[in-house]
Design an enzyme around this catalytic site. Structure first.
Site, PDB file in Angstrom:
ATOM      1  N   ASP A  30     -16.434  21.331  -5.951  1.00 35.82           N
ATOM      2  CA  ASP A  30     -17.155  22.179  -5.546  1.00 35.82           C
ATOM      3  C   ASP A  30     -17.275  21.799  -6.918  1.00 35.82           C
ATOM      4  O   ASP A  30     -17.396  21.550  -7.681  1.00 35.82           O
ATOM      5  CB  ASP A  30     -16.175  22.882  -6.168  1.00 35.82           C
ATOM      6  N   GLY A  33     -23.663  22.161  -6.987  1.00 43.44           N
ATOM      7  CA  GLY A  33     -24.885  22.722  -6.810  1.00 43.44           C
ATOM      8  C   GLY A  33     -25.213  22.932  -8.157  1.00 43.44           C
ATOM      9  O   GLY A  33     -26.209  23.310  -8.552  1.00 43.44           O
ATOM     10  N   ARG A  34     -24.163  23.960  -8.643  1.00 43.78           N
ATOM     11  CA  ARG A  34     -24.653  24.651  -9.861  1.00 43.78           C
ATOM     12  C   ARG A  34     -24.011  23.620 -11.594  1.00 43.78           C
ATOM     13  O   ARG A  34     -24.874  23.642 -11.869  1.00 43.78           O
ATOM     14  CB  ARG A  34     -23.077  24.912 -10.262  1.00 43.78           C
ATOM     15  N   TRP A  35     -24.087  22.457 -11.092  1.00 48.77           N
ATOM     16  CA  TRP A  35     -24.138  21.604 -12.045  1.00 48.77           C
ATOM     17  C   TRP A  35     -25.357  20.667 -12.309  1.00 48.77           C
ATOM     18  O   TRP A  35     -25.913  21.461 -13.309  1.00 48.77           O
ATOM     19  CB  TRP A  35     -23.281  20.406 -11.482  1.00 48.77           C
ATOM     20  N   ARG A  43     -30.588  20.926  -6.696  1.00 43.47           N
ATOM     21  CA  ARG A  43     -29.063  20.771  -6.101  1.00 43.47           C
ATOM     22  C   ARG A  43     -28.835  19.585  -5.904  1.00 43.47           C
ATOM     23  O   ARG A  43     -27.684  19.287  -5.620  1.00 43.47           O
ATOM     24  CB  ARG A  43     -28.814  22.272  -4.908  1.00 43.47           C
ATOM     25  N   ASN A  78     -20.014  26.406   5.508  1.00 38.36           N
ATOM     26  CA  ASN A  78     -21.331  25.256   4.271  1.00 38.36           C
ATOM     27  C   ASN A  78     -22.645  25.158   5.900  1.00 38.36           C
ATOM     28  O   ASN A  78     -23.990  24.967   5.348  1.00 38.36           O
ATOM     29  CB  ASN A  78     -21.395  24.011   4.791  1.00 38.36           C
ATOM     30  N   SER A 206     -10.343  28.448  -0.240  1.00 39.06           N
ATOM     31  CA  SER A 206     -11.375  27.975   0.721  1.00 39.06           C
ATOM     32  C   SER A 206     -11.319  27.712   2.255  1.00 39.06           C
ATOM     33  O   SER A 206     -12.137  26.833   2.392  1.00 39.06           O
ATOM     34  CB  SER A 206     -12.510  27.168  -0.333  1.00 39.06           C
TER      35      SER A 206
END
Length: 254
Positions: A30, A33-35, A43, A78, A206
């Site tokens: 996980d 995208g945030r990274w 992303r 997803n 998840s």
């Protein structure tokens, strides 16, 4: 000094006072995208960088003799993501299967894929099948990619298979057991997960390997997948080795 040189000697003398290494490691990769977004990048760039981490983790498992490594590549949920990102993920997966095939063979990895196939592009399925075929006789770590996978979907599928066998007279209701359920899971030929790692800091499973995680040790890091290092990976395994796994019983001496 590189990360490999700095890493702890998990398989050597330093491990003598600890428990065994996990036989089956599962990872929720996980934070891609945030990274990327935190660095002003799209992303999809996070997913691209994450491939390097996949390579590092599989290499480390090979060196340490880990029996199985399962990576959560694409969940059944997803598909709700933007189509552009999904298209890129499919292209990246196809590229990975082609470009990493020589390394998979060099590392003696055996590829296995779990999850649905009916929603994957035909070109991706073709590369999956080819990589599974050429690596079938390898004897090293089983590299399991969970693609379009959902734990509830897997259990629903297993229940349907059991019902079909009961209706066909191949199995009686009294013969339904934990083992008969396990035999109908995608992971029927794999041991249960010993260690589940999640990067990116979220504290949930998840919908990942719900049956197989029943007695897994959990290890979560705030580090996002593209920056997850060998040192941190080995720390997770060292943490596992130092835990008292009682499986509902008591520790020795209690």
């Amino acid at each position: 000094m590189n990360a490999k040189d700095q890493s702890s000697d998990l398989a050597g003398e330093a491990a003598d006072k600890r428990g065994p290494l996990p036989e089956h490691i599962a990872i929720i990769m996980d934070g891609n995208g945030r990274w990327a977004q935190a660095r002003g990048m799209p992303r999809i760039e996070g997913h691209r960088r994450g491939v390097d981490t996949v390579r590092m983790v599989s290499e480390t498992c090979t060196e340490l003799g880990i029996g199985a490594l399962t990576l959560y590549c694409l969940s059944s949920e997803n598909w709700k993501r933007p189509q552009e990102e999904l298209d890129f993920l499919m292209e990246l997966l196809q590229q990975y299967l082609v470009e990493e095939r020589p390394l998979i063979m060099k590392q003696n990895l055996r590829l296995q894929v779990i999850g649905r196939r009916d929603r994957l592009p035909e070109k991706v399925i073709a590369e999956i099948d080819e990589t599974i075929r050429v690596s079938a006789d390898n004897t090293g770590t089983k590299l399991v990619l969970a693609i379009d996978y959902g734990g509830r979907d897997e259990l629903t599928r297993a229940a349907k298979l059991l019902c079909e066998d009961v209706q066909a007279g191949k199995l009686s209701i009294d013969q339904i057991s934990e083992q008969s359920i396990n035999d109908r899971l995608y992971t029927s030929r794999l041991p249960d997960v010993d260690l589940m790692i999640r990067t990116g800091g979220e504290l949930r499973v998840s919908n990942f390997l719900l049956w197989q995680l029943s007695y897994a040790e959990l290890w979560v890091t705030e580090t996002c997948w593209p920056e997850f290092s060998r040192i941190e990976f080995e720390r997770a395994m060292e943490s596992f080795q130092n835990r008292d796994r009682r499986f509902g019983g008591l520790s020795v001496g209690q």
